[in-house]
Design a protein around this motif. Sequence first.
Motif, PDB file in Angstrom:
ATOM      1  N   SER A  61      -2.492  -9.031  -7.997  1.00  0.00           N
ATOM      2  CA  SER A  61      -1.065  -9.152  -8.313  1.00  0.00           C
ATOM      3  C   SER A  61      -0.640 -10.610  -8.220  1.00  0.00           C
ATOM      4  CB  SER A  61      -0.242  -8.303  -7.339  1.00  0.00           C
ATOM      5  OG  SER A  61       1.141  -8.519  -7.529  1.00  0.00           O
ATOM      6  N   ASP A  62       0.306 -10.968  -9.064  1.00  0.00           N
ATOM      7  CA  ASP A  62       0.841 -12.328  -9.019  1.00  0.00           C
ATOM      8  C   ASP A  62       1.740 -12.529  -7.806  1.00  0.00           C
ATOM      9  OD1 ASP A  62      -0.474 -12.956 -11.362  1.00  0.00           O
ATOM     10  OD2 ASP A  62       1.233 -12.352 -12.637  1.00  0.00           O
ATOM     11  N   ALA A  63       2.282 -11.438  -7.292  1.00  0.00           N
ATOM     12  CA  ALA A  63       3.173 -11.536  -6.130  1.00  0.00           C
ATOM     13  C   ALA A  63       2.367 -11.910  -4.892  1.00  0.00           C
ATOM     14  CB  ALA A  63       3.903 -10.217  -5.916  1.00  0.00           C
ATOM     15  N   ASP A  64       2.954 -12.756  -4.057  1.00  0.00           N
ATOM     16  CA  ASP A  64       2.283 -13.180  -2.820  1.00  0.00           C
ATOM     17  C   ASP A  64       2.535 -12.135  -1.726  1.00  0.00           C
ATOM     18  OD1 ASP A  64       1.040 -14.475  -0.786  1.00  0.00           O
ATOM     19  OD2 ASP A  64       2.526 -16.072  -0.583  1.00  0.00           O
ATOM     20  N   LEU A  65       1.533 -11.287  -1.500  1.00  0.00           N
ATOM     21  CA  LEU A  65       1.640 -10.248  -0.492  1.00  0.00           C
ATOM     22  C   LEU A  65       0.741 -10.534   0.709  1.00  0.00           C
ATOM     23  CD1 LEU A  65       1.585  -7.115  -2.843  1.00  0.00           C
ATOM     24  CD2 LEU A  65       3.571  -8.236  -1.816  1.00  0.00           C
ATOM     25  N   SER A  66       0.393 -11.810   0.878  1.00  0.00           N
ATOM     26  CA  SER A  66      -0.505 -12.173   1.981  1.00  0.00           C
ATOM     27  C   SER A  66       0.103 -11.880   3.349  1.00  0.00           C
ATOM     28  CB  SER A  66      -0.888 -13.652   1.891  1.00  0.00           C
ATOM     29  OG  SER A  66       0.271 -14.469   1.931  1.00  0.00           O
ATOM     30  N   TRP A  67       1.418 -11.713   3.382  1.00  0.00           N
ATOM     31  CA  TRP A  67       2.069 -11.396   4.656  1.00  0.00           C
ATOM     32  C   TRP A  67       1.580 -10.053   5.202  1.00  0.00           C
ATOM     33  CZ3 TRP A  67       4.801  -6.878   4.952  1.00  0.00           C
ATOM     34  CH2 TRP A  67       5.196  -6.294   3.752  1.00  0.00           C
ATOM     35  N   ILE A  68       1.106  -9.170   4.305  1.00  0.00           N
ATOM     36  CA  ILE A  68       0.583  -7.877   4.759  1.00  0.00           C
ATOM     37  C   ILE A  68      -0.655  -8.082   5.612  1.00  0.00           C
ATOM     38  CG2 ILE A  68      -0.419  -5.683   4.006  1.00  0.00           C
ATOM     39  CD1 ILE A  68       1.316  -5.812   1.524  1.00  0.00           C
ATOM     40  N   VAL A  69      -1.504  -9.029   5.199  1.00  0.00           N
ATOM     41  CA  VAL A  69      -2.708  -9.340   5.980  1.00  0.00           C
ATOM     42  C   VAL A  69      -2.325  -9.859   7.354  1.00  0.00           C
ATOM     43  CG1 VAL A  69      -4.776 -10.778   6.106  1.00  0.00           C
ATOM     44  CG2 VAL A  69      -4.067  -9.812   3.918  1.00  0.00           C
ATOM     45  N   VAL A  70      -1.397 -10.804   7.397  1.00  0.00           N
ATOM     46  CA  VAL A  70      -0.976 -11.397   8.671  1.00  0.00           C
ATOM     47  C   VAL A  70      -0.333 -10.340   9.561  1.00  0.00           C
ATOM     48  CG1 VAL A  70       0.491 -13.125   9.755  1.00  0.00           C
ATOM     49  CG2 VAL A  70      -0.672 -13.658   7.608  1.00  0.00           C
ATOM     50  N   ALA A  71       0.554  -9.528   8.987  1.00  0.00           N
ATOM     51  CA  ALA A  71       1.229  -8.489   9.774  1.00  0.00           C
ATOM     52  C   ALA A  71       0.229  -7.472  10.305  1.00  0.00           C
ATOM     53  CB  ALA A  71       2.289  -7.792   8.918  1.00  0.00           C
ATOM     54  N   SER A  72      -0.764  -7.111   9.482  1.00  0.00           N
ATOM     55  CA  SER A  72      -1.776  -6.153   9.928  1.00  0.00           C
ATOM     56  C   SER A  72      -2.605  -6.729  11.070  1.00  0.00           C
ATOM     57  CB  SER A  72      -2.698  -5.777   8.759  1.00  0.00           C
ATOM     58  OG  SER A  72      -1.969  -5.162   7.724  1.00  0.00           O
ATOM     59  N   PHE A  73      -2.963  -8.001  10.967  1.00  0.00           N
ATOM     60  CA  PHE A  73      -3.730  -8.644  12.036  1.00  0.00           C
ATOM     61  C   PHE A  73      -2.929  -8.701  13.323  1.00  0.00           C
ATOM     62  CE2 PHE A  73      -7.175 -10.179   9.377  1.00  0.00           C
ATOM     63  CZ  PHE A  73      -8.202 -10.320  10.303  1.00  0.00           C
ATOM     64  N   VAL A  74      -1.674  -9.093  13.226  1.00  0.00           N
ATOM     65  CA  VAL A  74      -0.827  -9.177  14.426  1.00  0.00           C
ATOM     66  C   VAL A  74      -0.655  -7.798  15.041  1.00  0.00           C
ATOM     67  CG1 VAL A  74       1.501  -9.664  15.260  1.00  0.00           C
ATOM     68  CG2 VAL A  74       0.391 -11.249  13.686  1.00  0.00           C
ATOM     69  N   GLY A  75      -0.402  -6.775  14.213  1.00  0.00           N
ATOM     70  CA  GLY A  75      -0.278  -5.416  14.727  1.00  0.00           C
ATOM     71  C   GLY A  75      -1.554  -4.943  15.391  1.00  0.00           C
ATOM     72  N   TYR A  76      -2.689  -5.257  14.765  1.00  0.00           N
ATOM     73  CA  TYR A  76      -3.991  -4.878  15.336  1.00  0.00           C
ATOM     74  C   TYR A  76      -4.183  -5.507  16.708  1.00  0.00           C
ATOM     75  CZ  TYR A  76      -9.029  -4.867  16.063  1.00  0.00           C
ATOM     76  OH  TYR A  76     -10.279  -4.714  16.613  1.00  0.00           O
ATOM     77  N   VAL A  77      -3.963  -6.812  16.814  1.00  0.00           N
ATOM     78  CA  VAL A  77      -4.159  -7.522  18.085  1.00  0.00           C
ATOM     79  C   VAL A  77      -3.210  -6.995  19.152  1.00  0.00           C
ATOM     80  CG1 VAL A  77      -3.982  -9.770  19.217  1.00  0.00           C
ATOM     81  CG2 VAL A  77      -5.076  -9.596  16.983  1.00  0.00           C
ATOM     82  N   LEU A  78      -1.970  -6.708  18.774  1.00  0.00           N
ATOM     83  CA  LEU A  78      -0.995  -6.187  19.737  1.00  0.00           C
ATOM     84  C   LEU A  78      -1.415  -4.825  20.278  1.00  0.00           C
ATOM     85  CD1 LEU A  78       2.463  -7.102  18.159  1.00  0.00           C
ATOM     86  CD2 LEU A  78       1.589  -7.870  20.361  1.00  0.00           C
ATOM     87  N   PHE A  79      -1.744  -3.910  19.385  1.00  0.00           N
ATOM     88  CA  PHE A  79      -2.047  -2.541  19.808  1.00  0.00           C
ATOM     89  C   PHE A  79      -3.348  -2.450  20.603  1.00  0.00           C
ATOM     90  CE2 PHE A  79       1.027  -1.206  16.511  1.00  0.00           C
ATOM     91  CZ  PHE A  79       1.745  -0.277  17.263  1.00  0.00           C
ATOM     92  N   ILE A  80      -4.384  -3.146  20.162  1.00  0.00           N
ATOM     93  CA  ILE A  80      -5.671  -2.999  20.845  1.00  0.00           C
ATOM     94  C   ILE A  80      -5.662  -3.692  22.206  1.00  0.00           C
ATOM     95  CG2 ILE A  80      -6.877  -5.057  19.945  1.00  0.00           C
ATOM     96  CD1 ILE A  80      -9.329  -3.197  19.547  1.00  0.00           C
ATOM     97  N   ASN A  81      -4.928  -4.805  22.324  1.00  0.00           N
ATOM     98  CA  ASN A  81      -4.891  -5.519  23.602  1.00  0.00           C
ATOM     99  C   ASN A  81      -3.913  -4.911  24.592  1.00  0.00           C
ATOM    100  OD1 ASN A  81      -6.523  -8.296  23.686  1.00  0.00           O
ATOM    101  ND2 ASN A  81      -5.844  -7.957  21.583  1.00  0.00           N
ATOM    102  N   ALA A  82      -2.962  -4.121  24.102  1.00  0.00           N
ATOM    103  CA  ALA A  82      -2.000  -3.491  24.995  1.00  0.00           C
ATOM    104  C   ALA A  82      -2.556  -2.248  25.675  1.00  0.00           C
ATOM    105  CB  ALA A  82      -0.726  -3.133  24.235  1.00  0.00           C
ATOM    106  N   GLY A  83      -3.588  -1.633  25.104  1.00  0.00           N
ATOM    107  CA  GLY A  83      -4.083  -0.393  25.687  1.00  0.00           C
ATOM    108  C   GLY A  83      -5.572  -0.186  25.593  1.00  0.00           C
ATOM    109  N   LEU A  84      -6.097  -0.182  24.375  1.00  0.00           N
ATOM    110  CA  LEU A  84      -7.500   0.166  24.163  1.00  0.00           C
ATOM    111  C   LEU A  84      -8.456  -0.820  24.816  1.00  0.00           C
ATOM    112  CD1 LEU A  84      -9.439   2.137  22.870  1.00  0.00           C
ATOM    113  CD2 LEU A  84      -9.224   0.892  20.713  1.00  0.00           C
TER     114      LEU A  84
END
Length: 426
Positions: A304-327
């Motif tokens: 896509s021509d639209a810049d959706l790279s923020w999805i990658v960053v948001a997914s990484f931040v969410g991943y790091v938050l959830f796994i380090n908070a509990g798992l």
Amino acid sequence: MTGCSADATTNIEFHGEKVFVLRVRQAIICFGPILITISLGLAEGYSAILLPQLVKDENWHINSELSSWIGMCVGVLSPVLVIYVAETSDPSFRGFLLPALSLALNIGIALAHILGTYLEWKLVALLALIFPSGCFILMLFVPESPTYLIKKGKPEMAKNAFDWFRGHSVESNAEFAILSSKQIDESSLSRQTFLQHLEVFKRPEFYKPLLILMIFFSTMQWAGNNPIAFYTVTILQGSLGDSSINPYTSMLIMDGVRIFASVLGCFAQQYLKRRKLMMISCSGTTISLLVLSLYLFLNGRYPSDADLSWIVVASFVGYVLFINAGLLPLPYSMSGELFAQSSRGLGSGIVTLYNMILMFILVKITPSLFEGLGPAGTFLLFAICCFVGMGLLIATLPETKDKPLHEIEECFKGSDARYPNLRQML
């Protein structure tokens, strides 16, 4: 009536002050393990700044075999730390202190990265000596674990240490009486032969928590915690398609997110039940990985021509938050809670070794996974493993929040009348 009310108020205030003093003592006790855990984090993060500098130095000849020994001390000390904190802290405060070790580890990793960004590796090594030295000095002045003293046949010293940690109350005195009652059994175990010692693997209070924690550590590792941590910069560069990302900047940003998540995990374990926190953490981790995998798959098939790279960053931040908070912190914390008094050291050592072997294997094969499955397929594999692991943990993981260690042991044995079998702890 007024006099009675005043006395009651005074007693409440005195009790609150006493609880506060005991909490401070237990926090001081935990400060020594926290210092040494920071040094373990420094050792773990040290390779990221040491190896690139040594490769450029003609005086050093570093190969993969030599570099693989860096951080070895993490596996040696990890079981000791969680056992000591678990045995000296109050059950209601244990949920806060044990995950503090994971926070300390992440602080140490971040500190190594920050110092290594600006300083030479030799100076970083010298500065890192402050933390183990501080731990050594502090631990000279604090009592030994009451459980250890009981095992060594020193009941009076054990009682004094236990009172210093936990104070005088009906609950604490009853708990110490139960610990003391196991002294004869512990003494007889020390005189057993090697083959007799192997009988411990047949005991439900040993093999049940061993299997549960192996499932827990497997879930944590196969959710991609260490592989993604080790290859964060490479993964971000490949996922975002931007090779201009500064490796050190990316590394430090993720370190900050991990520390925040670890702080969140300390409070989460204090106020949430272990099983609920596990399910929240696993669910969030799985969803973050699925979103990341789906985006990378669709972006590869339908650019896509639209810049959706923020999805990658948001997914990484969410991943790091959830796994380090509990798992991430939960299996380490619970390895100091689930095993019986007689086999706590052996059990914690085995699961720590198992975890280190898994970590080595996964970090080693991650580049091959990315080459064979691609980033989208690799993240999907991690998501599936996390989801399957969550299902197994829902079926097997007992609730240990605020429970005395001896009560957890009796529950695994099935000899506690309140919990005829482990399933009723769920």
